[in-house]
Design a protein around this motif. Structure first.
Motif, PDB file in Angstrom:
ATOM      1  N   MET A 199       0.954  -1.104  -0.103  1.00 55.29           N
ATOM      2  CA  MET A 199       0.119   0.061   0.109  1.00 55.29           C
ATOM      3  C   MET A 199       0.934   1.156  -0.092  1.00 55.29           C
ATOM      4  O   MET A 199       1.567   1.466   0.836  1.00 55.29           O
ATOM      5  N   PHE A 229      -0.376   4.106   3.165  1.00 54.82           N
ATOM      6  CA  PHE A 229      -1.271   3.342   4.277  1.00 54.82           C
ATOM      7  C   PHE A 229      -1.706   4.231   5.304  1.00 54.82           C
ATOM      8  O   PHE A 229      -2.609   4.131   5.958  1.00 54.82           O
ATOM      9  N   ASN A 249      -5.437   4.059   6.422  1.00 53.84           N
ATOM     10  CA  ASN A 249      -6.155   3.796   5.380  1.00 53.84           C
ATOM     11  C   ASN A 249      -6.894   5.210   5.020  1.00 53.84           C
ATOM     12  O   ASN A 249      -8.105   5.032   4.937  1.00 53.84           O
ATOM     13  N   TYR A 304      -9.432   5.528   2.104  1.00 55.74           N
ATOM     14  CA  TYR A 304     -10.270   4.621   2.279  1.00 55.74           C
ATOM     15  C   TYR A 304     -10.171   3.466   0.975  1.00 55.74           C
ATOM     16  O   TYR A 304     -11.132   3.018   0.450  1.00 55.74           O
ATOM     17  N   GLU A 305      -8.909   3.328   0.805  1.00 57.81           N
ATOM     18  CA  GLU A 305      -8.676   2.233  -0.317  1.00 57.81           C
ATOM     19  C   GLU A 305      -9.185   0.779  -0.102  1.00 57.81           C
ATOM     20  O   GLU A 305      -9.509   0.107  -0.871  1.00 57.81           O
ATOM     21  N   TYR A 325     -14.694   3.462  10.094  1.00 59.29           N
ATOM     22  CA  TYR A 325     -13.787   4.225   9.740  1.00 59.29           C
ATOM     23  C   TYR A 325     -13.505   5.382  10.888  1.00 59.29           C
ATOM     24  O   TYR A 325     -12.560   6.144  10.788  1.00 59.29           O
ATOM     25  N   ASN A 357     -10.139   5.401  12.526  1.00 64.08           N
ATOM     26  CA  ASN A 357      -8.865   5.222  11.896  1.00 64.08           C
ATOM     27  C   ASN A 357      -8.049   6.513  12.250  1.00 64.08           C
ATOM     28  O   ASN A 357      -6.911   6.483  11.558  1.00 64.08           O
TER      29      ASN A 357
END
Length: 640
Positions: free
Chosen positions: A513, A516, A596, A599-600, A606, A609
């Motif tokens: 990623m 990330f 993240n 929001y991949e 969420y 996060n």
């Protein structure tokens, strides 16, 4: 725990799994990675009682009801969604029948309203219904019910009086059909201008649901002493779960879920052994034990609430997928006075929008959002774009509640093969950073430039580093460790396949990623003061809980990801695990890490996060304090 059965062979006629053939109790060579599960069909065996939540008192007398409904009678309620007022009718031997109101109580109404997703009941205009009832012949059910008001479903109520009558027709002398009038929660209340309000947010809720895929379900979390915590599942039942549901504007509880089945929470376990009467305004008013010894987050309680039937799932469909969980998104929209199906413009279509689609259809979480769907042959008559510019916040119950262009559709790339698509999944991962560890491991290092060549090439330093002398210069780095847990219900896997992974020379492994995490230092009004950087990661299981096996490792081009119940540690002493604060003056700041951030990869939650800390820098030393996850005390500092 123990694995009790292995090599189970059933004929299908057994009344219990224990009657099937197997190796014998406790004889097994299995691991917990081989635990089995089932998904039961919603179709019941004919004659089965219509609710399985509690022992059915009515069924003891072998009186069975096939179904129950609220039928709108007055014209004003017939047009409304959801139906909040009307006759209570039960289906008996294939026919809908009314219930005589002579022994009907508000307690009965409360239970019926709860079943249909409404938190409370109210009085209604009896005269209008009397007039209506006098005009037509009724078919009465031979019984009534006698509820105490805290039942989650009428099948748990006692049977009321038996009506007198001849043959199949029971009479209701001097009475009329029972009517209920329910009060919808504010998120479901029809409003005059647009038909529905946007997702309603309480100002200061004491209780919230987290990690659930659908509206009205999730892990129960309670706010106490300014900190969100979970509820232990000891004695957790439908009565207590219903108090939570009604408090949040839903109906009674459909299911009281134990054993952290909707994911484990973080932080303290605030309540244990909850004992509610069912009439409390809030679960915090129930009796409970604040001691949670013996409880851990594997026992976090969750709930599925009854929610009103809004019909949202009929305004949307997935077309052309290999299974019902994927496909091109097609919406029902009004064009020139007629309703027709069409596609959604995929420009800027992402995971958050896909989440709303999957929730609206009751298919769980999104696993992917697609901007091209040429490999799914949808309905050709629905190729035209009927919705564009869709931007969701993620809390909406319907795609039509998201911001969009309305009737002025604009989509240069067109629909058809470029229509937006989704794939949904019943489970999702949920990443959370260990905030305590950041606080404990943060320190400053003045690192010479000749040791930072690799980091410079990988853009881990502020831009002024390019002008720093390689031989005598140094950079001041705020270093810390990241420990990222997967508390969800499925593994966190990178979006990109191996072909798109990037080799990182500093770390000597592939990163799956490219962005990330974001590391940033902000001033107290939320503006960035240090450039920070976007950290790329190789994802692996560094450590796991006792009974979980590691699956992912970075070495030797291995598979990457974070298993449920495991965590990935990036230690403070590796390259790029820092913020370059060389150019930052002394002062008070907010330190922020976002996982993240684009929001991949889809996650069940969420809001956890983001991690924020207060920090004070005096030019020589740095103090980190009050590190916490998610929606804490400083709403302005949300990452843009």
């Amino acid at each position: 725990g123990k694995i009790w059965l292995d090599n189970v062979h059933c004929t299908g006629k057994e009344s219990s799994l224990a009657a099937c053939g197997s190796n014998g109790w406790g004889v097994s060579d299995c691991k917990h990675t081989e635990d089995v599960g089932v998904v039961c069909s919603e179709k019941r065996i004919p004659g089965f009682k219509f609710d399985n939540s509690l022992i059915n008192q009515i069924e003891n007398m072998n009186i069975q009801v096939e179904d129950i409904r609220i039928r709108a009678i007055l014209a004003t309620y017939r047009k409304r969604v959801p139906v909040t007022e009307g006759y209570v009718e039960v289906k008996d031997e294939g026919t809908w029948k009314q219930i005589c109101d002579r022994h009907w109580t508000m307690k009965n109404s409360r239970v019926v309203c709860g079943m249909f997703g409404f938190p409370s009941e109210r009085k209604y205009n009896t005269n209008v219904y009397k007039m209506f009832a006098s005009r037509r012949k009724q078919h009465y059910w031979a019984y009534s019910m006698d509820c105490s008001g805290n039942e989650a479903h009428i099948s748990s109520c006692k049977l009321g009086n038996h009506l007198m009558g001849t043959g199949k027709n029971s009479s209701c002398d001097n009475g009329m059909p029972a009517v209920v009038s329910c009060v919808p929660g504010r998120a479901f209340a029809p409003s005059s201008h647009s038909g529905f309000r946007k997702a309603f947010r309480q100002e200061q809720p004491l209780v919230r649901l987290k990690g659930g895929a659908n509206t009205g379900e999730g892990r129960v979390e309670v706010l106490k002493n300014g900190e969100w915590g979970t509820v232990c599942d000891d004695n957790w039942n439908l009565v207590s779960a219903s108090v939570v549901c009604r408090e949040l504007g839903f109906g009674s509880a459909k299911e009281a879920i134990t054993g952290a089945r909707l994911g484990q929470g973080m932080g303290p376990i605030h309540l244990n052994e909850i004992d509610c009467t069912g009439f409390e305004k809030s679960v915090t008013d129930c009796k409970f034990n604040t001691e949670s010894q013996g409880c851990n987050h594997e026992e976090d309680a969750a709930v599925r609430c009854n929610v009103p039937a809004m019909g949202f799932q009929n305004q949307l469909r997935l077309s052309g997928g290999r299974n019902p969980y994927e496909g091109r998104v097609e919406v029902l929209a009004e064009r020139n006075g007629t309703l027709r199906w069409g596609t959604v413009c995929s420009h800027n279509w992402g995971t958050v929008e896909a989440m709303v689609v999957c929730r609206q259809l009751g298919l769980g979480f999104a696993s992917h959002a697609f901007q091209e769907t040429w490999y799914w042959h949808g309905d050709v008559s629905a190729d035209d774009v009927v919705m564009s510019g869709v931007k969701c916040s993620g809390t909406e119950m319907s795609l039509s509640h998201c911001r969009h262009d309305g009737a002025h559709v604009s989509c240069p790339r067109g629909g058809g093969r470029f229509g937006a698509g989704v794939s949904c999944s019943e489970t999702a991962p949920d990443l959370v950073l260990n905030a305590e560890l950041v606080e404990q491991t943060a320190y400053l290092e003045d690192r010479p430039m000749f040791l930072l060549q690799c980091a410079l090439e990988e853009n881990c330093l502020a831009s002024s580093a390019h002008n720093t002398s390689l031989t005598s210069g140094y950079r001041r780095l705020l270093r810390f460790s990241s420990q990222i847990h997967n508390n969800g219900q499925s593994d966190f896997r990178p979006k990109n396949g191996r072909h798109a992974w990037v080799w990182h020379d500093c770390h000597r492994h592939y990163h799956s990623m490219e962005v990330f995490t974001h590391y940033d230092l902000l001033n107290l009004n939320g503006t960035k003061v240090a450039e920070g950087h976007k950290a790329s990661f190789c994802l692996e299981d560094t450590e796991c809980e006792a009974d979980v096996q590691k699956q992912y490792e970075c070495a030797n081009f291995g598979e990457q990801g974070i298993t449920v119940g495991c965590w990935d540690v990036y230690r403070h002493d590796i390259d790029c695990q820092w913020i370059d604060i060389t150019d930052v003056p002394p002062g008070d700041y907010l330190f922020q890490v976002v996982i993240n951030p684009n929001y991949e990869v889809a996650e069940s939650d969420y809001s956890n996060n983001v991690m924020k800390c207060r920090s004070r820098y005096d030019g020589q030393r740095i103090w980190m304090y009050n590190c916490h996850i998610g929606e804490g005390w400083h709403p302005q500092a949300r990452s843009k």
